[in-house]
Design an enzyme around this catalytic site. Structure first.
Site, mmCIF file in Angstrom:
data_model
loop_
_atom_site.group_PDB
_atom_site.id
_atom_site.type_symbol
_atom_site.label_atom_id
_atom_site.label_comp_id
_atom_site.label_asym_id
_atom_site.label_seq_id
_atom_site.Cartn_x
_atom_site.Cartn_y
_atom_site.Cartn_z
ATOM 1 N N HIS A 1 0.864 -1.204 0.000
ATOM 2 C CA HIS A 1 0.000 0.000 0.000
ATOM 3 C C HIS A 1 0.890 1.240 0.000
ATOM 4 C CE1 HIS A 1 -3.673 2.296 1.701
ATOM 5 N NE2 HIS A 1 -2.763 3.186 1.339
ATOM 6 N N HIS B 1 1.417 5.429 -1.828
ATOM 7 C CA HIS B 1 1.023 6.542 -2.705
ATOM 8 C C HIS B 1 2.298 7.096 -3.331
ATOM 9 C CE1 HIS B 1 -3.021 6.818 -0.817
ATOM 10 N NE2 HIS B 1 -2.363 6.319 0.215
ATOM 11 N N ARG C 1 1.966 9.222 -6.158
ATOM 12 C CA ARG C 1 1.536 10.460 -6.835
ATOM 13 C C ARG C 1 1.860 10.447 -8.326
ATOM 14 N NH1 ARG C 1 -1.411 10.842 -2.290
ATOM 15 N NH2 ARG C 1 -0.389 11.933 -0.586
ATOM 16 N N ASN D 1 -5.548 7.186 -5.877
ATOM 17 C CA ASN D 1 -6.249 8.437 -5.537
ATOM 18 C C ASN D 1 -5.524 9.661 -6.093
ATOM 19 O OD1 ASN D 1 -4.187 8.046 -3.617
ATOM 20 N ND2 ASN D 1 -5.250 9.228 -2.038
ATOM 21 N N LYS E 1 -9.755 -0.166 -5.113
ATOM 22 C CA LYS E 1 -9.690 0.527 -3.825
ATOM 23 C C LYS E 1 -11.018 1.189 -3.494
ATOM 24 C CE LYS E 1 -7.960 2.423 -0.184
ATOM 25 N NZ LYS E 1 -6.685 2.779 0.350
ATOM 26 N N HIS F 1 -10.316 1.452 2.581
ATOM 27 C CA HIS F 1 -10.046 2.487 3.595
ATOM 28 C C HIS F 1 -11.210 2.399 4.573
ATOM 29 C CE1 HIS F 1 -8.343 6.422 5.021
ATOM 30 N NE2 HIS F 1 -9.491 6.341 5.675
ATOM 31 N N HIS G 1 -4.290 -0.301 6.282
ATOM 32 C CA HIS G 1 -3.711 0.520 7.368
ATOM 33 C C HIS G 1 -4.568 0.519 8.624
ATOM 34 C CE1 HIS G 1 -6.508 3.316 5.534
ATOM 35 N NE2 HIS G 1 -5.695 3.638 4.550
ATOM 36 N N LEU H 1 -4.329 9.675 8.020
ATOM 37 C CA LEU H 1 -5.641 9.042 8.201
ATOM 38 C C LEU H 1 -5.552 7.566 7.850
ATOM 39 C CD1 LEU H 1 -7.955 11.831 6.778
ATOM 40 C CD2 LEU H 1 -7.923 10.974 9.129
ATOM 41 N N ASP I 1 1.646 2.856 3.419
ATOM 42 C CA ASP I 1 0.780 4.026 3.267
ATOM 43 C C ASP I 1 1.613 5.308 3.252
ATOM 44 O OD1 ASP I 1 -1.561 5.360 2.776
ATOM 45 O OD2 ASP I 1 -2.163 5.475 4.869
ATOM 46 N N HIS J 1 3.160 14.747 0.701
ATOM 47 C CA HIS J 1 2.506 16.015 0.341
ATOM 48 C C HIS J 1 3.574 17.094 0.406
ATOM 49 C CE1 HIS J 1 -1.732 14.688 0.677
ATOM 50 N NE2 HIS J 1 -1.311 13.929 1.664
ATOM 51 N N ALA K 1 -3.473 15.080 5.162
ATOM 52 C CA ALA K 1 -3.173 13.853 5.911
ATOM 53 C C ALA K 1 -2.138 13.024 5.159
ATOM 54 C CB ALA K 1 -4.447 13.041 6.088
HETATM 55 O O1 DOR Z 1 -2.874 9.769 5.581
HETATM 56 C C1 DOR Z 1 -3.329 9.430 4.502
HETATM 57 N N1 DOR Z 1 -2.870 9.950 3.335
HETATM 58 N N2 DOR Z 1 -4.318 8.539 4.475
HETATM 59 C C2 DOR Z 1 -4.963 8.237 3.352
HETATM 60 O O2 DOR Z 1 -5.896 7.468 3.412
HETATM 61 C C3 DOR Z 1 -4.619 8.893 2.077
HETATM 62 C C4 DOR Z 1 -3.251 9.405 2.091
HETATM 63 C C5 DOR Z 1 -2.973 10.364 0.951
HETATM 64 O O3 DOR Z 1 -3.262 10.009 -0.197
HETATM 65 O O4 DOR Z 1 -2.485 11.451 1.199
HETATM 66 ZN ZN ZN Z 2 -3.224 5.161 1.670
#
Ligand code: DOR
Ligand code: ZN
Length: 365
Positions: free
Chosen positions: A29, A31, A33, A57, A118, A155, A193, A241, A269, A273, A285
């Site tokens: 799992h 991200h 980007r 996402n 997802k 999620h 997560h 999150l 996870d 950002h 988050a």
């Molecule tokens: O903390 C998180 N960031 N939880 C998520 O479910 C999504 C993720 C994000 O894509 O930034």
């Molecule tokens: Zn995630």
């Protein structure tokens, strides 16, 4: 160290080992980007992990197999040109919406590169607005997934504003997850997560055949509890999150991760950002753990005296769940005390790397 940490530690003989060889782990799992941020962060994951389940996402989200195919090409192009990351394999996922068709599920399965769908309940987290408003809209799609053994990655939080943010995972289990699993008993499900003792117990004790139910656990939820976000000042880089919970929940996650139970496996996870969007009146988050993910997990397992359980959790159980071959490559961790750098080499993007608040004791060779 509190008494439960001590009792966990006591149940394993402390090895005193200084080198740890593991089958190359996978991240189930993450991200990564897109665009410039993808190019910055992908090499960190690729350096450590053989494969990774890539979250869909983006904005706009990856809802079709055709979009997943082109995203996959962009990820492959961002792999490092040399070193262990050259062979990194992205395992793609689709983003479930109220109107994904069963034909899309069939196309995904035929592609060979889509490994899950997802579920973001609409409004739960980053870029979840196009997510599912009510699972009743998804019945035929879930039936197609069940038929084709395509896992649903969840999620697991409700969005009802009347439910306290710290209770949203537990309420999700009762209101959504249990009814879903009852209605689709042959659907492969990953509870992503997990952050609570209730989630650990639910997954551990569920009546499910091998390979039907799994849960990922992040390194940051193994290392920190909710005090990290709020004690001594508000710390946006510890906000993710589902949000960190009380210490009792962290301890339950550690117990699950080191238990050797194959339903629990590694999923970072890692969610980068830009710094300006984390250190902000309404901060995003996500904890960006990718640069040192394996070392963070080693730290958590070592603290629990359970390093010998790391390989199953990090390298075997996830691939077994997804029906993929275990890695034949290896990685080596060395015991050494070191401090995480202030920030990552992220060009002008300035993505701040997650730090656990103390020195680390294992380093990837
Ligand atoms: O903390 C998180 N960031 N939880 C998520 O479910 C999504 C993720 C994000 O894509 O930034
Ligand atoms: Zn995630």
């Amino acid at each position: 160290m509190n008494s439960l940490d001590q009792s966990i530690k006591a149940s394993f003989s402390s090895s005193g080992m200084s080198v740890l060889n593991l089958a190359r782990p996978d991240d189930w799992h993450v991200h990564v980007r897109d665009g410039a941020l993808l190019e910055t962060v992908l090499p960190h994951t690729a350096r450590q992990f053989g494969r990774a389940i890539i979250m869909p996402n983006l904005n706009p989200p990856v809802t079709t197999t055709a979009q997943a195919a082109s995203y996959r090409q962009r990820i492959l192009a961002a792999r490092p040109a040399q070193g262990p990351g050259v062979a990194f394999e992205p395992l793609m996922t689709l983003y479930l919406t109220d109107n994904m068709s069963p034909d899309e599920v069939r196309r995904a399965c035929e592609s060979g590169f889509v490994h899950g769908v997802k579920l973001y309940p609409a409004g739960t987290t980053t870029n979840s607005n196009a997510g599912v408003t009510d699972l009743r809209h998804c019945v035929v799609t879930l039936e197609a997934m069940q038929q084709n053994s395509l896992p649903l990655l969840i999620h697991g939080e409700v969005t009802d504003p009347s439910i306290d943010v710290f209770d949203r995972e537990e309420v999700f289990i009762d209101q959504v997850l249990e009814p879903l699993r009852r209605d689709f008993p042959a659907l492969k499900v990953v509870f992503e997560h997990i952050t609570t003792r209730s989630a650990v117990e639910y997954v551990r004790d569920a009546d499910a055949e091998p390979g039907m139910l799994g849960a990922t656990i992040t390194a940051h939820h193994l290392l920190l509890n909710r005090n990290a976000i709020l004690v001594g000042g508000i710390r946006p880089h510890y906000y993710c999150l589902p949000v960190f919970k009380r210490e009792t929940h962290r301890l339950a996650l550690v117990e699950a991760a080191i238990s050797g139970h194959p339903r629990f496996f590694l999923g970072t996870d890692s969610a980068p950002h830009p710094q300006s969007l984390k250190e902000n009146p309404c901060g995003c988050a996500g904890c960006y753990t990718a640069p040192h993910a394996l070392e963070l997990y080693a730290q958590a397992f070592d603290k629990a005296g359970a390093l010998r359980r790391l390989e199953g959790f990090a390298s075997f159980y996830g691939s077994d769940f997804y029906g993929l071959p275990r890695s034949t490559d290896t990685v080596t961790l060395e015991r050494t005390s070191w401090v995480l750098p202030e920030d990552v080499d992220a060009d002008s993007l300035g993505v701040v790397v997650f730090k656990p608040g103390k020195d680390l004791s294992w380093k990837l060779r």
